[in-house]
Design a protein around this motif. Structure first.
Motif, PDB file in Angstrom:
ATOM      1  N   ASP A 270     -11.533  14.056  -6.343  1.00 38.32           N
ATOM      2  CA  ASP A 270     -10.794  13.320  -7.213  1.00 38.32           C
ATOM      3  C   ASP A 270     -10.777  12.936  -8.215  1.00 38.32           C
ATOM      4  O   ASP A 270     -10.220  11.887  -8.829  1.00 38.32           O
ATOM      5  CB  ASP A 270     -10.201  14.949  -7.721  1.00 38.32           C
ATOM      6  CG  ASP A 270     -10.673  16.728  -7.020  1.00 38.32           C
ATOM      7  OD1 ASP A 270     -11.721  16.789  -7.859  1.00 38.32           O
ATOM      8  OD2 ASP A 270     -10.523  16.916  -6.416  1.00 38.32           O
ATOM      9  N   LEU A 271     -10.014  12.124  -6.987  1.00 43.37           N
ATOM     10  CA  LEU A 271      -9.127  10.599  -7.335  1.00 43.37           C
ATOM     11  C   LEU A 271      -9.372  10.024  -6.008  1.00 43.37           C
ATOM     12  O   LEU A 271      -8.827  10.672  -4.627  1.00 43.37           O
ATOM     13  CB  LEU A 271      -7.129  10.755  -7.597  1.00 43.37           C
ATOM     14  CG  LEU A 271      -6.964  11.839  -8.823  1.00 43.37           C
ATOM     15  CD1 LEU A 271      -5.200  12.110  -8.764  1.00 43.37           C
ATOM     16  CD2 LEU A 271      -7.554  10.963  -9.752  1.00 43.37           C
ATOM     17  N   ILE A 272      -8.939   8.624  -6.299  1.00 44.33           N
ATOM     18  CA  ILE A 272      -9.276   7.612  -5.650  1.00 44.33           C
ATOM     19  C   ILE A 272      -7.659   7.113  -5.853  1.00 44.33           C
ATOM     20  O   ILE A 272      -7.645   6.066  -7.162  1.00 44.33           O
ATOM     21  CB  ILE A 272     -10.147   7.158  -4.657  1.00 44.33           C
ATOM     22  CG1 ILE A 272     -10.897   7.486  -4.626  1.00 44.33           C
ATOM     23  CG2 ILE A 272      -9.773   5.700  -4.331  1.00 44.33           C
ATOM     24  CD1 ILE A 272     -12.884   6.600  -4.871  1.00 44.33           C
ATOM     25  N   ILE A 273      -6.773   7.084  -4.878  1.00 43.54           N
ATOM     26  CA  ILE A 273      -5.432   5.417  -5.792  1.00 43.54           C
ATOM     27  C   ILE A 273      -5.186   4.562  -4.731  1.00 43.54           C
ATOM     28  O   ILE A 273      -4.989   4.762  -3.628  1.00 43.54           O
ATOM     29  CB  ILE A 273      -4.089   6.588  -5.524  1.00 43.54           C
ATOM     30  CG1 ILE A 273      -4.005   8.211  -6.514  1.00 43.54           C
ATOM     31  CG2 ILE A 273      -2.832   5.911  -6.178  1.00 43.54           C
ATOM     32  CD1 ILE A 273      -3.137   8.934  -6.168  1.00 43.54           C
ATOM     33  N   MET A 274      -4.715   3.647  -5.378  1.00 41.47           N
ATOM     34  CA  MET A 274      -5.052   2.130  -5.084  1.00 41.47           C
ATOM     35  C   MET A 274      -4.268   1.276  -5.126  1.00 41.47           C
ATOM     36  O   MET A 274      -3.761   1.715  -6.173  1.00 41.47           O
ATOM     37  CB  MET A 274      -6.319   1.499  -4.418  1.00 41.47           C
ATOM     38  CG  MET A 274      -7.522   2.476  -4.106  1.00 41.47           C
ATOM     39  SD  MET A 274      -9.093   1.506  -4.138  1.00 41.47           S
ATOM     40  CE  MET A 274      -8.763   0.149  -2.991  1.00 41.47           C
ATOM     41  N   THR A 275      -3.954   0.260  -4.076  1.00 40.89           N
ATOM     42  CA  THR A 275      -2.909  -0.390  -5.256  1.00 40.89           C
ATOM     43  C   THR A 275      -3.885  -2.032  -5.352  1.00 40.89           C
ATOM     44  O   THR A 275      -4.673  -2.362  -4.989  1.00 40.89           O
ATOM     45  CB  THR A 275      -2.102  -0.907  -4.705  1.00 40.89           C
ATOM     46  OG1 THR A 275      -1.949  -1.646  -2.804  1.00 40.89           O
ATOM     47  CG2 THR A 275      -0.539   0.232  -3.992  1.00 40.89           C
ATOM     48  N   LYS A 276      -2.683  -3.126  -6.328  1.00 43.48           N
ATOM     49  CA  LYS A 276      -3.575  -3.764  -6.808  1.00 43.48           C
ATOM     50  C   LYS A 276      -3.430  -4.893  -6.094  1.00 43.48           C
ATOM     51  O   LYS A 276      -2.738  -5.017  -4.836  1.00 43.48           O
ATOM     52  CB  LYS A 276      -2.849  -4.499  -7.972  1.00 43.48           C
ATOM     53  CG  LYS A 276      -3.355  -5.776  -9.124  1.00 43.48           C
ATOM     54  CD  LYS A 276      -2.815  -6.366  -9.965  1.00 43.48           C
ATOM     55  CE  LYS A 276      -3.194  -6.931 -10.703  1.00 43.48           C
ATOM     56  NZ  LYS A 276      -2.390  -7.500 -11.922  1.00 43.48           N
TER      57      LYS A 276
ATOM     58  N   SER B 289       1.039  -1.282   0.029  1.00 44.67           N
ATOM     59  CA  SER B 289      -0.046  -0.290  -0.007  1.00 44.67           C
ATOM     60  C   SER B 289       0.875   1.453   0.122  1.00 44.67           C
ATOM     61  O   SER B 289       0.712   2.368  -0.158  1.00 44.67           O
ATOM     62  CB  SER B 289      -1.060  -0.193   1.311  1.00 44.67           C
ATOM     63  OG  SER B 289      -0.289  -0.357   2.662  1.00 44.67           O
ATOM     64  N   THR B 290       2.563   0.842   0.384  1.00 47.16           N
ATOM     65  CA  THR B 290       3.257   2.353   0.250  1.00 47.16           C
ATOM     66  C   THR B 290       3.718   2.996  -1.877  1.00 47.16           C
ATOM     67  O   THR B 290       3.786   3.793  -1.077  1.00 47.16           O
ATOM     68  CB  THR B 290       4.372   2.188   1.034  1.00 47.16           C
ATOM     69  OG1 THR B 290       5.035   1.200   0.308  1.00 47.16           O
ATOM     70  CG2 THR B 290       4.349   1.741   2.711  1.00 47.16           C
ATOM     71  N   HIS B 291       3.362   1.876  -2.166  1.00 45.43           N
ATOM     72  CA  HIS B 291       3.655   2.535  -3.649  1.00 45.43           C
ATOM     73  C   HIS B 291       2.757   3.713  -3.638  1.00 45.43           C
ATOM     74  O   HIS B 291       3.104   4.051  -4.568  1.00 45.43           O
ATOM     75  CB  HIS B 291       3.178   0.999  -4.529  1.00 45.43           C
ATOM     76  CG  HIS B 291       4.021  -0.438  -3.981  1.00 45.43           C
ATOM     77  ND1 HIS B 291       5.693  -0.085  -4.147  1.00 45.43           N
ATOM     78  CD2 HIS B 291       3.679  -1.506  -4.232  1.00 45.43           C
ATOM     79  CE1 HIS B 291       5.773  -1.222  -3.786  1.00 45.43           C
ATOM     80  NE2 HIS B 291       4.661  -2.409  -3.543  1.00 45.43           N
ATOM     81  N   SER B 292       1.675   3.430  -3.099  1.00 46.84           N
ATOM     82  CA  SER B 292       0.260   4.744  -3.699  1.00 46.84           C
ATOM     83  C   SER B 292       0.960   5.902  -2.858  1.00 46.84           C
ATOM     84  O   SER B 292       0.770   6.871  -3.789  1.00 46.84           O
ATOM     85  CB  SER B 292      -0.939   5.160  -2.965  1.00 46.84           C
ATOM     86  OG  SER B 292      -1.542   3.492  -3.548  1.00 46.84           O
ATOM     87  N   ILE B 293       1.811   5.856  -2.185  1.00 49.64           N
ATOM     88  CA  ILE B 293       2.898   7.393  -1.298  1.00 49.64           C
ATOM     89  C   ILE B 293       3.903   7.306  -2.681  1.00 49.64           C
ATOM     90  O   ILE B 293       4.032   8.339  -2.829  1.00 49.64           O
ATOM     91  CB  ILE B 293       3.273   7.068  -0.275  1.00 49.64           C
ATOM     92  CG1 ILE B 293       1.805   6.733   0.252  1.00 49.64           C
ATOM     93  CG2 ILE B 293       4.441   8.174   0.266  1.00 49.64           C
ATOM     94  CD1 ILE B 293       2.187   6.529   2.232  1.00 49.64           C
ATOM     95  N   ASN B 294       4.410   6.683  -3.074  1.00 55.15           N
ATOM     96  CA  ASN B 294       5.335   6.715  -3.463  1.00 55.15           C
ATOM     97  C   ASN B 294       5.441   7.236  -5.151  1.00 55.15           C
ATOM     98  O   ASN B 294       5.942   7.994  -5.190  1.00 55.15           O
ATOM     99  CB  ASN B 294       6.700   5.501  -3.401  1.00 55.15           C
ATOM    100  CG  ASN B 294       7.288   4.913  -2.485  1.00 55.15           C
ATOM    101  OD1 ASN B 294       6.930   5.909  -1.510  1.00 55.15           O
ATOM    102  ND2 ASN B 294       6.789   3.622  -2.306  1.00 55.15           N
TER     103      ASN B 294
END
Length: 136
Positions: free
Chosen positions: A100-106, A16-21
């Motif tokens: 405006d956006l939702i950023i998630m990891t697969k 889930s930290t991939h979203s932050i990076n």
């Protein structure tokens, strides 16, 4: 200029930290507001509903959010933790906050759990905001 509001659901996995990076790579800190969110799904079972178990879960959520917020130093960040069904809570928060956006990891789940569906697929199907799903 209006800042872009981004909801970032986080779980306790490293992926889930991939979203932050990704956010740090593609967005200027002056252009966005970030809501870091952790949803803890509580299974109703006699032993699980003890107060200390709920307290431990809340503490774990806060730890996940605090670590992510530290990675985003200099960005405008709000932290939000809640109990409930992850997809429902993510959709509700995104709508309430007019994100405006939702950023998630697969998801990395395999087998039957993957076939039944996932939090990410429900969010994609029902979100009013744009959803970005990052590979692992």
């Amino acid at each position: 200029m209006k800042k872009i509001k981004i909801l970032v659901p986080l779980d306790t996995t490293e992926r889930s930290t991939h979203s932050i990076n990704w956010i740090k790579k593609y967005f200027n800190k002056n252009d966005i507001e970030i809501i870091l969110m952790n949803v803890r799904e509580v299974i109703v079972a006699e032993d699980l509903l003890k107060q200390e178990n709920l307290w431990d879960m809340r503490e774990e959520s806060n730890l996940v959010l605090d670590e992510a917020a530290m990675e985003l130093e200099g960005y405008t960040v709000e932290k939000f933790a809640i109990f409930g069904y992850a997809s429902d809570q993510i959709l509700k928060k995104a709508e309430e906050e007019n994100c405006d956006l939702i950023i998630m990891t697969k998801s990395t789940k395999k087998g039957l759990v993957r076939m039944i569906g996932s939090v990410t697929s429900k969010v994609i199907k029902n979100a009013k905001a744009t959803v970005i799903v990052l590979p692992k």
